[in-house]
Design a protein around this motif. Structure first.
Motif, mmCIF file in Angstrom:
data_model
loop_
_atom_site.group_PDB
_atom_site.id
_atom_site.type_symbol
_atom_site.label_atom_id
_atom_site.label_comp_id
_atom_site.label_asym_id
_atom_site.label_seq_id
_atom_site.Cartn_x
_atom_site.Cartn_y
_atom_site.Cartn_z
ATOM 1 N N PHE A 115 -27.837 -31.406 -40.700
ATOM 2 C CA PHE A 115 -27.667 -32.814 -40.371
ATOM 3 C C PHE A 115 -27.394 -33.011 -38.875
ATOM 4 C CE2 PHE A 115 -26.784 -32.502 -44.840
ATOM 5 C CZ PHE A 115 -27.326 -33.662 -45.379
ATOM 6 N N TYR A 116 -27.999 -34.054 -38.328
ATOM 7 C CA TYR A 116 -27.768 -34.437 -36.923
ATOM 8 C C TYR A 116 -27.378 -35.908 -36.897
ATOM 9 C CZ TYR A 116 -32.209 -36.904 -37.255
ATOM 10 O OH TYR A 116 -33.204 -37.776 -37.636
ATOM 11 N N TYR A 117 -26.737 -36.350 -35.803
ATOM 12 C CA TYR A 117 -26.440 -37.778 -35.641
ATOM 13 C C TYR A 117 -27.306 -38.385 -34.549
ATOM 14 C CZ TYR A 117 -24.042 -42.194 -35.003
ATOM 15 O OH TYR A 117 -23.779 -43.531 -34.903
ATOM 16 N N SER A 118 -27.345 -37.728 -33.387
ATOM 17 C CA SER A 118 -28.149 -38.223 -32.275
ATOM 18 C C SER A 118 -29.499 -37.520 -32.257
ATOM 19 C CB SER A 118 -27.430 -37.988 -30.933
ATOM 20 O OG SER A 118 -28.303 -38.199 -29.844
ATOM 21 N N GLU A 119 -30.566 -38.282 -32.382
ATOM 22 C CA GLU A 119 -31.899 -37.685 -32.384
ATOM 23 C C GLU A 119 -32.183 -37.005 -31.047
ATOM 24 O OE1 GLU A 119 -36.468 -38.873 -33.599
ATOM 25 O OE2 GLU A 119 -34.753 -40.027 -34.301
ATOM 26 N N ALA A 120 -31.762 -37.633 -29.958
ATOM 27 C CA ALA A 120 -32.037 -37.081 -28.633
ATOM 28 C C ALA A 120 -31.193 -35.851 -28.336
ATOM 29 C CB ALA A 120 -31.788 -38.147 -27.569
ATOM 30 N N LYS A 121 -29.936 -35.852 -28.787
ATOM 31 C CA LYS A 121 -28.992 -34.797 -28.422
ATOM 32 C C LYS A 121 -28.961 -33.633 -29.417
ATOM 33 C CE LYS A 121 -24.600 -35.975 -28.749
ATOM 34 N NZ LYS A 121 -23.968 -35.140 -29.808
ATOM 35 N N ASP A 122 -29.052 -33.940 -30.713
ATOM 36 C CA ASP A 122 -28.739 -32.954 -31.742
ATOM 37 C C ASP A 122 -29.912 -32.472 -32.600
ATOM 38 O OD1 ASP A 122 -26.096 -33.601 -30.954
ATOM 39 O OD2 ASP A 122 -25.958 -35.150 -32.487
ATOM 40 N N ASP B 112 -35.240 -25.491 -49.483
ATOM 41 C CA ASP B 112 -35.205 -26.001 -48.113
ATOM 42 C C ASP B 112 -35.231 -27.524 -48.160
ATOM 43 O OD1 ASP B 112 -35.529 -26.668 -45.476
ATOM 44 O OD2 ASP B 112 -37.364 -25.517 -45.160
ATOM 45 N N MET B 113 -34.069 -28.157 -47.922
ATOM 46 C CA MET B 113 -33.978 -29.616 -47.965
ATOM 47 C C MET B 113 -34.326 -30.260 -46.624
ATOM 48 S SD MET B 113 -30.439 -29.930 -50.139
ATOM 49 C CE MET B 113 -30.413 -31.729 -50.067
ATOM 50 N N GLY B 114 -34.521 -29.423 -45.599
ATOM 51 C CA GLY B 114 -34.968 -29.934 -44.305
ATOM 52 C C GLY B 114 -33.859 -30.468 -43.420
ATOM 53 N N VAL B 115 -34.297 -31.109 -42.337
ATOM 54 C CA VAL B 115 -33.395 -31.674 -41.330
ATOM 55 C C VAL B 115 -33.220 -33.160 -41.628
ATOM 56 C CG1 VAL B 115 -33.103 -32.147 -38.879
ATOM 57 C CG2 VAL B 115 -34.094 -29.976 -39.626
ATOM 58 N N ARG B 116 -31.974 -33.639 -41.622
ATOM 59 C CA ARG B 116 -31.701 -35.012 -42.023
ATOM 60 C C ARG B 116 -30.692 -35.676 -41.097
ATOM 61 N NH1 ARG B 116 -31.444 -35.006 -48.610
ATOM 62 N NH2 ARG B 116 -33.275 -33.715 -48.974
ATOM 63 N N PHE B 117 -30.773 -37.004 -41.002
ATOM 64 C CA PHE B 117 -29.749 -37.764 -40.291
ATOM 65 C C PHE B 117 -28.497 -37.814 -41.153
ATOM 66 C CE2 PHE B 117 -27.452 -41.771 -39.945
ATOM 67 C CZ PHE B 117 -27.096 -41.755 -38.605
ATOM 68 N N GLY B 118 -27.330 -37.662 -40.516
ATOM 69 C CA GLY B 118 -26.071 -37.755 -41.249
ATOM 70 C C GLY B 118 -25.004 -38.427 -40.402
ATOM 71 N N ASP B 119 -24.313 -39.391 -40.993
ATOM 72 C CA ASP B 119 -23.272 -40.140 -40.270
ATOM 73 C C ASP B 119 -21.916 -39.489 -40.531
ATOM 74 O OD1 ASP B 119 -21.829 -41.996 -38.900
ATOM 75 O OD2 ASP B 119 -22.129 -43.638 -40.313
ATOM 76 N N TYR B 120 -21.674 -38.358 -39.875
ATOM 77 C CA TYR B 120 -20.430 -37.619 -40.045
ATOM 78 C C TYR B 120 -19.588 -37.723 -38.771
ATOM 79 C CZ TYR B 120 -22.880 -35.561 -44.018
ATOM 80 O OH TYR B 120 -23.571 -35.389 -45.183
ATOM 81 N N GLU C 147 -18.876 -38.667 -33.366
ATOM 82 C CA GLU C 147 -17.898 -38.887 -32.287
ATOM 83 C C GLU C 147 -17.913 -37.767 -31.247
ATOM 84 O OE1 GLU C 147 -16.309 -41.731 -32.213
ATOM 85 O OE2 GLU C 147 -17.184 -42.324 -34.130
ATOM 86 N N ASN C 148 -18.830 -36.840 -31.361
ATOM 87 C CA ASN C 148 -18.875 -35.662 -30.497
ATOM 88 C C ASN C 148 -19.838 -35.893 -29.335
ATOM 89 O OD1 ASN C 148 -18.701 -32.994 -29.558
ATOM 90 N ND2 ASN C 148 -18.545 -32.209 -31.652
ATOM 91 N N ASN C 149 -19.318 -35.784 -28.118
ATOM 92 C CA ASN C 149 -20.181 -35.959 -26.944
ATOM 93 C C ASN C 149 -21.006 -34.709 -26.643
ATOM 94 O OD1 ASN C 149 -19.407 -38.624 -26.298
ATOM 95 N ND2 ASN C 149 -17.515 -37.863 -25.347
#
Length: 583
Positions: free
Chosen positions: A496-503, A523-531, A536-538
């Protein structure tokens, strides 16, 4: 993940009536709190891995039923739910309970309403009231109302199922087939029940984007007909208005059967078109099948061994006549365009960097077809690729060398009094720590500067974890978790990632490497996740879910030493490959 509501007239009237009722009656003494987070997740269990059942925005007031180890229990949509105590500001609200002389009349606006001994869904049931039963509301506390029935019994009910005044005793209007509406499921998994109640038996289970026909609306429930013809009740809030045709799905028939191949690491074949149906068999990637029939988002197939069953259509792709040998990994040797078709005039999906690795799933002329994501393939010019591990790809930056002096924060989820989820014999916090230590060791041996948010069974707050990442100026923050679901059939690994550009790119590398090293897992793949730890991580951050402890098969695998070695190697290699491609 926010849910879009299907707004039906009947639902609107219930909510409005409930609102009027709540404002017309004084509240009982209660401990209230205001939400301080921009958007606060409401969870089914007191854990960051608990299923998200809704969100409460900043400034809203909630009534606290109970508190336990950093979590506050509230009543949400008539059910017990949990929110993190660190994102609320408590205030004590005192008001006088209404006297009998000022009590209000109301009627039941649900097909069947439980009256409980206290304001909790876990409290014992005193009695059960049918639709349009008249009651007297004695007191209101939070989202619950204390009522007195016509027979003199007293108890608590969810306020949303009461309507102020005396309503018509006519049954709820049935829209009928002539005015049925189409909708799609807007939840990852939605239970269809035999009646409009969370305690009713489950008829079937529908995945996200399944199309249904809404036959009738009653209170906050909708009676639906599925693509396979099954009828039952679902919570209206998890439906989204859609324009899908209610005509039955086209049957391809045996005379026009099509060949296809499995496009997932492992695909369950089920006895019927439902995730709740029994598993007939399981097929590995590139297994060839014959599609006999398509119904909604499901395909009925016949396997090479002659077995017949149903699979999710999204995990099949047309058979191009390629060999069914296991997918080969290829590596990009120069920056190259990934295209939607094997043509220079085809649309560009994105530019791949030198060093990126993909699974090869096909080849035609001078083009190589690759697995771009769990549900999408792409094409790249063959001259810009090399077999992973070949002399050509070996000339690319060394993965282990790319890790030298990189600052990596490895975060073992949960800990201390927060166990996370659990299976029959496994606890998430323990597995997460085991995996995290193995990953940290591999990274450190390759020259990375590794910091762990916890190295023993200690509770660390979410903000404390993020603080470590930012204080160390981490080049990557890796949060390790194990998953759970209300559906025992849910399985697999995901990044899971939050920022498409960063993560997102880091998540993609790790997911691909994990899938390579742990082929026994879906393999469930790569997904957006609001964690929280990614949102909150820069610093660059990903959260990994490494298997479902709620699934007996997954739990058995992830608990083994072999899997721990495989998955930690996959995570390590994914991080290394990312930095090799992004020097």
């Amino acid at each position: 993940m926010s849910k879009k509501h299907v707004m039906y007239t009947a639902v609107s009237s219930v909510l409005l009536s409930s609102s009027l009722l709540l404002h017309s009656i004084d509240a009982d003494a209660a401990e209230s709190a205001k939400v301080t987070a921009t958007s606060l997740n409401v969870r089914a269990t007191p854990s960051t891995s608990g299923a998200i059942v809704g969100k409460i925005t900043k400034g809203n007031t909630v009534d606290i039923v109970d508190e336990s180890k950093g979590w506050a229990k509230i009543t949400y949509s008539g059910k017990e739910a949990w929110i993190s105590s660190q994102y609320i500001n408590k205030t004590q609200t005192n008001s006088t309970s209404t006297a009998n002389s000022t009590s209000k009349s109301a009627v039941v606006n649900a097909s069947s309403l439980n009256v409980r001994s206290s304001a909790s869904t876990s409290a014992s049931i005193v009695t059960n009231l049918p639709r349009n039963s008249k009651v007297t509301v004695v007191k209101v506390s939070g989202s619950w109302s204390q009522v007195k029935t016509a027979s003199g019994q007293t108890g608590w009910v969810a306020s949303q199922y009461l309507q102020a005044g005396s309503a018509s005793s006519a049954p709820a209007k049935d829209s009928g087939s002539t005015s049925s509406q189409s909708a799609v499921v807007n939840a990852s998994s939605l239970n269809v029940r035999s009646s409009a109640s969370t305690s009713a038996s489950i008829v079937t289970n529908l995945p996200r984007n399944s199309k249904v026909t809404v036959v009738k609306v009653s209170g906050s429930w909708s009676q639906v007909k599925t693509a396979s013809g099954q009828t039952g009740w679902v919570a209206s809030q998890y439906l989204q208005a859609g324009s899908a045709s209610s005509a039955p799905a086209k049957d391809s028939g045996s005379t026009s059967s099509q060949s296809a191949v499995v496009n997932a690491s492992s695909l369950n074949v089920r006895s019927s078109a439902s995730t709740g149906a029994s598993i007939v068999t399981s097929l590995s990637r590139n297994s060839k099948v014959t599609v006999v029939k398509v119904s909604g988002s499901w395909s009925q197939i016949k396997t090479a061994s002659g077995q017949t069953g149903w699979v999710a259509s999204q995990y099949l792709k047309a058979d191009s006549g390629q060999s069914s040998q296991p997918a080969q990994s290829i590596q990009i040797t120069k920056a190259s365009n990934l295209r939607s078709q094997p043509s220079l005039s085809a649309g560009i999906i994105r530019v791949a960097k030198a060093g990126e690795r993909f699974k090869k799933v096909g080849e035609t002329n001078d083009w190589v077809q690759i697995q771009y994501s769990a549900s999408q393939t792409a094409w790249v010019s063959k001259g810009l690729t090399a077999a992973a591990g070949s002399t050509t790809s070996a000339s690319l930056p060394s993965s282990s060398a790319a890790l030298k002096d990189k600052i990596i924060v490895v975060d073992a989820g949960h800990g201390g009094y927060d166990p996370g989820t659990s299976g029959k014999s496994s606890i998430e916090k323990n597995l997460a720590l085991t995996t995290a230590k193995l990953v940290a060791s591999r990274l450190a041996n390759s020259g990375a500067n590794v910091f762990m948010t916890r190295s023993n069974d200690t509770f660390i707050s979410l903000s404390g974890r993020v603080n470590v990442s930012e204080a160390k100026h981490a080049d990557a923050f890796i949060s390790i978790h194990y998953n759970a679901s209300t559906s025992s059939s849910a399985n697999g690994i995901a990044s899971f990632y939050y920022s498409e550009a960063k993560d997102k790119e880091l998540a993609k590398y790790i997911q691909e490497s994990m899938a390579e090293n742990a082929p026994s897992m879906k393999d469930m793949g790569v997904r957006f996740g609001d964690y929280y730890v990614t949102r909150e991580n820069n610093q660059r951050a990903v959260l990994l879910e490494l298997g479902f402890l709620s699934n007996a098969h997954d739990e058995q695998i992830v608990s083994s030493n072999a899997y721990q070695q495989q998955i930690s190697t996959g995570i390590y290699q994914g991080i290394a490959r990312y930095f090799a491609a992004n020097k």
